[in-house]
Design a protein around this motif. Structure first.
Motif, PDB file in Angstrom:
ATOM      1  N   GLN A   1       0.869  -1.175   0.007  1.00 13.96           N
ATOM      2  CA  GLN A   1      -0.185   0.058  -0.073  1.00 13.96           C
ATOM      3  C   GLN A   1       0.978   1.220   0.028  1.00 13.96           C
ATOM      4  OE1 GLN A   1      -3.287   0.485  -0.006  1.00 13.96           O
ATOM      5  NE2 GLN A   1      -3.830  -1.672  -0.116  1.00 13.96           N
ATOM      6  N   VAL A   2       0.472   2.234  -0.491  1.00 12.34           N
ATOM      7  CA  VAL A   2       0.967   3.643  -0.822  1.00 12.34           C
ATOM      8  C   VAL A   2      -0.021   4.535  -0.148  1.00 12.34           C
ATOM      9  CG1 VAL A   2       2.146   5.317  -2.289  1.00 12.34           C
ATOM     10  CG2 VAL A   2       2.741   2.835  -2.732  1.00 12.34           C
ATOM     11  N   GLN A   3       0.347   5.614   0.554  1.00 11.69           N
ATOM     12  CA  GLN A   3      -0.609   6.688   0.921  1.00 11.69           C
ATOM     13  C   GLN A   3       0.176   7.973   0.446  1.00 11.69           C
ATOM     14  OE1 GLN A   3       0.608   4.483   3.774  1.00 11.69           O
ATOM     15  NE2 GLN A   3      -0.772   3.230   3.065  1.00 11.69           N
ATOM     16  N   VAL A   4      -0.702   8.761  -0.128  1.00 13.41           N
ATOM     17  CA  VAL A   4      -0.145   9.997  -0.513  1.00 13.41           C
ATOM     18  C   VAL A   4      -1.092  11.140   0.193  1.00 13.41           C
ATOM     19  CG1 VAL A   4       0.751   9.416  -2.741  1.00 13.41           C
ATOM     20  CG2 VAL A   4      -1.662   9.996  -2.705  1.00 13.41           C
ATOM     21  N   VAL A   5      -0.485  12.310   0.647  1.00 17.54           N
ATOM     22  CA  VAL A   5      -1.351  13.130   1.406  1.00 17.54           C
ATOM     23  C   VAL A   5      -0.751  14.511   0.761  1.00 17.54           C
ATOM     24  CG1 VAL A   5      -1.603  14.566   3.777  1.00 17.54           C
ATOM     25  CG2 VAL A   5      -1.428  11.874   3.565  1.00 17.54           C
ATOM     26  N   GLU A   6      -1.764  15.346   0.365  1.00 20.05           N
ATOM     27  CA  GLU A   6      -1.452  16.716  -0.256  1.00 20.05           C
ATOM     28  C   GLU A   6      -1.580  17.786   0.790  1.00 20.05           C
ATOM     29  OE1 GLU A   6      -4.494  14.462  -3.255  1.00 20.05           O
ATOM     30  OE2 GLU A   6      -4.311  14.949  -1.049  1.00 20.05           O
ATOM     31  N   SER A   7      -0.786  18.782   0.616  1.00 21.31           N
ATOM     32  CA  SER A   7      -0.868  19.994   1.539  1.00 21.31           C
ATOM     33  C   SER A   7      -0.281  21.223   0.471  1.00 21.31           C
ATOM     34  CB  SER A   7       0.001  19.645   2.652  1.00 21.31           C
ATOM     35  OG  SER A   7       1.442  19.559   2.244  1.00 21.31           O
ATOM     36  N   GLY A   8      -0.836  22.231   0.971  1.00 19.07           N
ATOM     37  CA  GLY A   8      -0.473  23.507   0.515  1.00 19.07           C
ATOM     38  C   GLY A   8      -1.390  24.279  -0.465  1.00 19.07           C
ATOM     39  N   GLY A   9      -2.650  23.815  -0.240  1.00 20.93           N
ATOM     40  CA  GLY A   9      -3.550  24.693  -0.952  1.00 20.93           C
ATOM     41  C   GLY A   9      -4.074  26.001  -0.026  1.00 20.93           C
ATOM     42  N   GLY A  10      -4.758  26.709  -0.741  1.00 19.84           N
ATOM     43  CA  GLY A  10      -5.204  27.967   0.043  1.00 19.84           C
ATOM     44  C   GLY A  10      -5.723  28.904  -1.077  1.00 19.84           C
ATOM     45  N   LEU A  11      -5.969  30.286  -0.535  1.00 20.19           N
ATOM     46  CA  LEU A  11      -6.582  31.359  -1.218  1.00 20.19           C
ATOM     47  C   LEU A  11      -5.312  32.282  -1.512  1.00 20.19           C
ATOM     48  CD1 LEU A  11      -9.014  32.961  -2.159  1.00 20.19           C
ATOM     49  CD2 LEU A  11      -8.747  34.103   0.345  1.00 20.19           C
ATOM     50  N   VAL A  12      -5.321  32.486  -2.959  1.00 19.93           N
ATOM     51  CA  VAL A  12      -4.284  33.569  -3.490  1.00 19.93           C
ATOM     52  C   VAL A  12      -4.814  34.389  -4.460  1.00 19.93           C
ATOM     53  CG1 VAL A  12      -3.625  31.837  -5.247  1.00 19.93           C
ATOM     54  CG2 VAL A  12      -2.067  33.581  -4.331  1.00 19.93           C
ATOM     55  N   GLN A  13      -4.477  35.610  -4.490  1.00 21.01           N
ATOM     56  CA  GLN A  13      -4.833  36.599  -5.692  1.00 21.01           C
ATOM     57  C   GLN A  13      -4.438  35.902  -7.096  1.00 21.01           C
ATOM     58  OE1 GLN A  13      -3.662  40.380  -4.248  1.00 21.01           O
ATOM     59  NE2 GLN A  13      -5.857  40.652  -3.245  1.00 21.01           N
ATOM     60  N   ALA A  14      -5.148  36.576  -7.868  1.00 18.80           N
ATOM     61  CA  ALA A  14      -4.702  36.186  -9.484  1.00 18.80           C
ATOM     62  C   ALA A  14      -3.314  37.067  -9.571  1.00 18.80           C
ATOM     63  CB  ALA A  14      -5.730  36.896 -10.255  1.00 18.80           C
ATOM     64  N   GLY A  15      -2.406  36.010 -10.259  1.00 19.71           N
ATOM     65  CA  GLY A  15      -1.002  36.367 -10.508  1.00 19.71           C
ATOM     66  C   GLY A  15      -0.171  36.024  -9.439  1.00 19.71           C
ATOM     67  N   GLY A  16      -0.731  35.463  -8.209  1.00 15.90           N
ATOM     68  CA  GLY A  16       0.229  34.903  -7.275  1.00 15.90           C
ATOM     69  C   GLY A  16       0.515  33.707  -7.528  1.00 15.90           C
ATOM     70  N   SER A  17       1.313  32.961  -6.466  1.00 18.60           N
ATOM     71  CA  SER A  17       1.936  31.652  -6.448  1.00 18.60           C
ATOM     72  C   SER A  17       1.522  30.766  -5.240  1.00 18.60           C
ATOM     73  CB  SER A  17       3.580  31.861  -6.586  1.00 18.60           C
ATOM     74  OG  SER A  17       3.984  32.470  -7.755  1.00 18.60           O
ATOM     75  N   LEU A  18       1.585  29.503  -5.590  1.00 18.65           N
ATOM     76  CA  LEU A  18       1.277  28.540  -4.562  1.00 18.65           C
ATOM     77  C   LEU A  18       2.050  27.236  -4.881  1.00 18.65           C
ATOM     78  CD1 LEU A  18      -2.322  28.314  -3.719  1.00 18.65           C
ATOM     79  CD2 LEU A  18      -0.872  28.888  -2.038  1.00 18.65           C
ATOM     80  N   ARG A  19       2.900  26.459  -3.729  1.00 21.49           N
ATOM     81  CA  ARG A  19       3.575  25.380  -3.775  1.00 21.49           C
ATOM     82  C   ARG A  19       2.500  24.365  -3.276  1.00 21.49           C
ATOM     83  NH1 ARG A  19       9.499  23.415  -2.085  1.00 21.49           N
ATOM     84  NH2 ARG A  19       8.465  23.139  -0.231  1.00 21.49           N
ATOM     85  N   LEU A  20       2.264  23.465  -3.897  1.00 22.32           N
ATOM     86  CA  LEU A  20       1.620  22.190  -3.343  1.00 22.32           C
ATOM     87  C   LEU A  20       2.595  20.996  -3.227  1.00 22.32           C
ATOM     88  CD1 LEU A  20      -1.661  22.086  -5.557  1.00 22.32           C
ATOM     89  CD2 LEU A  20      -1.208  23.369  -3.750  1.00 22.32           C
ATOM     90  N   SER A  21       2.308  20.329  -1.894  1.00 20.65           N
ATOM     91  CA  SER A  21       3.200  19.415  -1.836  1.00 20.65           C
ATOM     92  C   SER A  21       2.426  17.858  -1.745  1.00 20.65           C
ATOM     93  CB  SER A  21       4.137  19.617  -0.196  1.00 20.65           C
ATOM     94  OG  SER A  21       4.687  20.514  -0.156  1.00 20.65           O
ATOM     95  N   CYS A  22       3.053  16.712  -1.977  1.00 18.39           N
ATOM     96  CA  CYS A  22       2.358  15.516  -2.085  1.00 18.39           C
ATOM     97  C   CYS A  22       3.450  14.514  -1.238  1.00 18.39           C
ATOM     98  CB  CYS A  22       2.256  14.968  -3.491  1.00 18.39           C
ATOM     99  SG  CYS A  22       1.633  13.341  -3.451  1.00 18.39           S
ATOM    100  N   ALA A  23       3.298  14.038  -0.083  1.00 20.56           N
ATOM    101  CA  ALA A  23       4.025  13.425   0.775  1.00 20.56           C
ATOM    102  C   ALA A  23       3.525  11.781   0.484  1.00 20.56           C
ATOM    103  CB  ALA A  23       3.853  13.581   2.078  1.00 20.56           C
ATOM    104  N   ALA A  24       4.382  11.082   0.074  1.00 19.37           N
ATOM    105  CA  ALA A  24       4.020   9.562  -0.025  1.00 19.37           C
ATOM    106  C   ALA A  24       4.666   8.807   1.164  1.00 19.37           C
ATOM    107  CB  ALA A  24       4.594   9.205  -1.273  1.00 19.37           C
TER     108      ALA A  24
END
Length: 125
Positions: A1-24
């Motif tokens: 079995q493998v588990q993956v968990v995402e994080s890093g989402g949120g609210l950002v204004q247009a033109g902005g940046s976000l970094r999402l993570s996926c930990a396995a």
């Protein structure tokens, strides 16, 4: 079995940046490919990007090329999705998925066996 968990989402204004993570975790040695997908309510899950677990080969949806970058840190068993120049139409729930097979259908959600719960990204105008 493998588990993956995402994080890093949120609210950002247009033109902005976000970094999402996926930990396995779990049997990470069995992972061949990790993909990012996104989904808006009422629409099908949309391919965003993929990366091979060992070789680091990447693939992007055309609309994400030049704005999104997928990368991995094998020491941390984590895959990242750097998203720049975000626009309201990028708002969605972003899912990370891990596949254990080898093949060419890595843009298809059915290729992936293990999915995270998703992380919401909201881009305001």
């Amino acid at each position: 079995q493998v588990q993956v968990v995402e994080s890093g989402g949120g609210l950002v204004q247009a033109g902005g940046s976000l970094r999402l993570s996926c930990a396995a975790s779990g049997r990470t040695f069995s992972i061949s490919t990790v993909g990012w997908f996104r989904q808006v309510p009422g629409q099908e899950r949309e391919f965003v990007a993929t990366i091979t677990w060992n070789g680091g080969n990447t693939d992007y949806a055309d609309s994400m090329k030049g704005r999104f970058t997928i990368s991995r840190d094998n020491a941390k068993n984590t895959v990242y999705l750097q998203m720049n120049s975000l626009q309201p139409e990028d708002s969605a729930v972003y899912y990370c998925a891990a596949g254990t097979e080898f093949g060419w259908r890595t843009r298809n959600p059915s290729f992936y066996k293990y999915w995270g719960q998703g992380t919401r990204v909201t881009v305001s105008s």
